[in-house]
Design a protein around this motif. Structure first.
Motif, short mmCIF file in Angstrom:
data_model
loop_
_atom_site.label_atom_id
_atom_site.label_comp_id
_atom_site.label_asym_id
_atom_site.label_seq_id
_atom_site.Cartn_x
_atom_site.Cartn_y
_atom_site.Cartn_z
N THR A 28 48.58 45.40 33.15
CA THR A 28 47.45 45.28 34.07
C THR A 28 46.74 43.94 33.84
O THR A 28 46.33 43.63 32.72
CB THR A 28 46.47 46.44 33.86
N CYS A 29 46.63 43.16 34.90
CA CYS A 29 46.03 41.82 34.80
C CYS A 29 44.96 41.66 35.87
O CYS A 29 45.08 42.20 36.98
CB CYS A 29 47.08 40.73 34.97
N ASN A 30 43.96 40.87 35.54
CA ASN A 30 42.96 40.48 36.53
C ASN A 30 43.39 39.14 37.11
O ASN A 30 43.35 38.11 36.44
CB ASN A 30 41.57 40.37 35.86
N ILE A 31 43.83 39.17 38.35
CA ILE A 31 44.41 37.98 38.97
C ILE A 31 43.38 36.86 39.10
O ILE A 31 43.73 35.67 39.00
CB ILE A 31 45.01 38.34 40.35
N VAL A 32 42.11 37.21 39.27
CA VAL A 32 41.07 36.18 39.41
C VAL A 32 40.89 35.42 38.11
O VAL A 32 40.79 34.18 38.09
CB VAL A 32 39.75 36.82 39.88
N ILE A 33 40.87 36.15 37.00
CA ILE A 33 40.72 35.48 35.69
C ILE A 33 41.92 34.57 35.42
O ILE A 33 41.77 33.45 34.91
CB ILE A 33 40.56 36.53 34.58
#
Length: 423
Positions: free
Chosen positions: A282-287
């Motif tokens: 799970t990744c935060n694409i914005v970060i």
């Protein structure tokens, strides 16, 4: 699935009602009307032969004993004949026609005033005879029983079929879910093969295909690791030997060629390493995009980020693969343009990353070919220093996540790269 069962069943019901039921009901009604009219004609003829009070009593006893009719006499009465129309019910028309065929006296009938009895009045010279008969003598209830049994058995069979079909559809849905996970590049756990023979065969074929894909990716990675080692070892020796040579134009040319070969090998390895099975997380694409932009803006601010909304959701990604794809696209935008704008949007089903630049762009007739490996446009040699793998690596990475990479025209006149990633 429900329509597959329901549609034929509804069609069968319609055909049954329109063909069998209507013909059956009409035939039964015709026979019952004929029999009732014959019985009434017998009673009327019995009284007509001797129109006396004594014979009326005998006629009444005959009607009650053999036909279950109730009769009454109205001295001096006059009837009003029935007038039929196109809207007259079928049963009434059949009874009227049968009475006309079997009786020689004027008559009228009333089939609907009494819920249990029908009334037939016959005109004689001295008065009117009224005959009361049960409605069951002309209206059949078996037709409704046929419909009831047909509908109830159809509902029962539909429920049974639905249970069995659900058992067959469940493994198909499981197979479809596994195929979608594989298409999105996500891990696919083993699942039990069950259901019909064809469904089990499809499941076995899917398992075999998945194993071939995984084996191919592993073999490709191992081969490239060996090629990288075998090619870079002599290149390293050449670099060391050149270091001992005196400065000259020939040495500079050889160093340039060696560096170009080293860059080409790195590009090939990066292209093939996209096939390496990287764990999804799970990744935060914005970060991730903010980190990439920060690295590009260390020397000068040429890349800006535009968020259409706050609180973008985290998604399942192979982080290194997507990061490499974004770095390649932003690197091209900075190399060929002066400014780059990265926009992140979201809808119910996907996240869109739009990268616009103000460079020369890519002609429409070449936007498909540049996504293939080792394809380069004829541009400035200094800027076009790669081997034509940047966009191909990005495209493969996006496709491996079940997404889509599209090329278009940016509002600033350069290239717009649109990346769509499913949530």
């Amino acid at each position: 699935m429900v329509l597959i069962i329901m549609l034929p069943m509804i069609l069968v019901q319609i055909v049954t009602i329109l063909v069998f039921y209507e013909r059956h009901w009409n035939t039964v009604t015709r026979y019952m009307s004929t029999n009732l009219a014959a019985d009434i004609a017998i009673i009327a003829d019995h009284y007509a032969d001797n129109q006396t009070e004594e014979n009326f009593g005998a006629t009444r006893d005959l009607a009650l004993k053999y036909f279950y009719f109730g009769i009454a006499w109205d001295e001096g009465g006059i009837i009003t004949p029935n007038s039929l129309s196109a809207n007259t019910p079928f049963a009434e028309r059949m009874l009227h026609q049968s009475l006309m065929n079997q009786m020689r006296y004027p008559f009228s009938h009333d089939l609907y005033s009494d819920p249990d009895l029908i009334s037939i009045t016959i005109q004689f010279a001295e008065g009117v005879m009224t005959i009361k008969a049960s409605r069951k003598r002309i209206f059949s209830s078996t037709s409704w029983l046929v419909i009831l049994w047909t509908v109830s058995t159809s509902v029962l069979f539909f429920a049974i079929a639905l249970v069995f079909i659900r058992g067959q559809v469940r493994p198909i849905r499981r197979l479809a879910k596994a195929a979608r996970q594989l298409g999105l590049g996500r891990p696919v756990p083993d699942f039990k093969l069950e259901g019909a023979r064809e469904v089990r065969l499809a499941g076995m074929a899917f398992h075999a295909m998945r194993q071939r894909i995984l084996r191919q990716a592993v073999e490709r990675t191992e081969m490239l690791a060996g090629v990288s080692h075998d090619l870079r070892t002599p290149l390293t020796r050449l670099k060391l030997q050149l270091a001992y040579l005196p400065e000259s134009a020939d040495r500079a040319g050889m160093e340039s060629d060696i560096n170009e070969m080293d860059a080409m090998i790195s590009g090939y390895i990066n292209f093939a390493s996209n096939a390496v099975i990287e764990e999804m997380k799970t990744c935060n694409i914005v970060i991730m995009i903010e980190d990439i932009i920060e690295a590009f803006n260390l020397t000068e601010d040429r890349v800006t980020l535009n968020l259409t909304e706050d609180g973008m959701p985290s998604i399942q990604l192979r982080e290194r693969s997507i990061r490499r794809a974004l770095e390649n696209i932003i690197s091209n935008a900075v190399r060929y343009g002066e400014a780059c704008i990265v926009t992140v949007e979201r809808d119910d089903e996907q996240i869109q990353i739009i990268i616009d630049d103000d460079g020369p762009g890519i002609p429409k007739d070449q936007r498909i070919s540049v996504l293939r490996p080792f394809v380069q446009l004829n541009r400035d040699k200094e800027k076009n220093s790669g081997v034509g793998l940047g966009l191909s690596i990005a495209n493969d990475a996006v496709l491996a996540h079940g997404g889509l990479l599209l090329l278009g025209d940016a509002p600033e006149g350069g290239l717009r790269v649109r990346i769509q990633l499913p949530l």
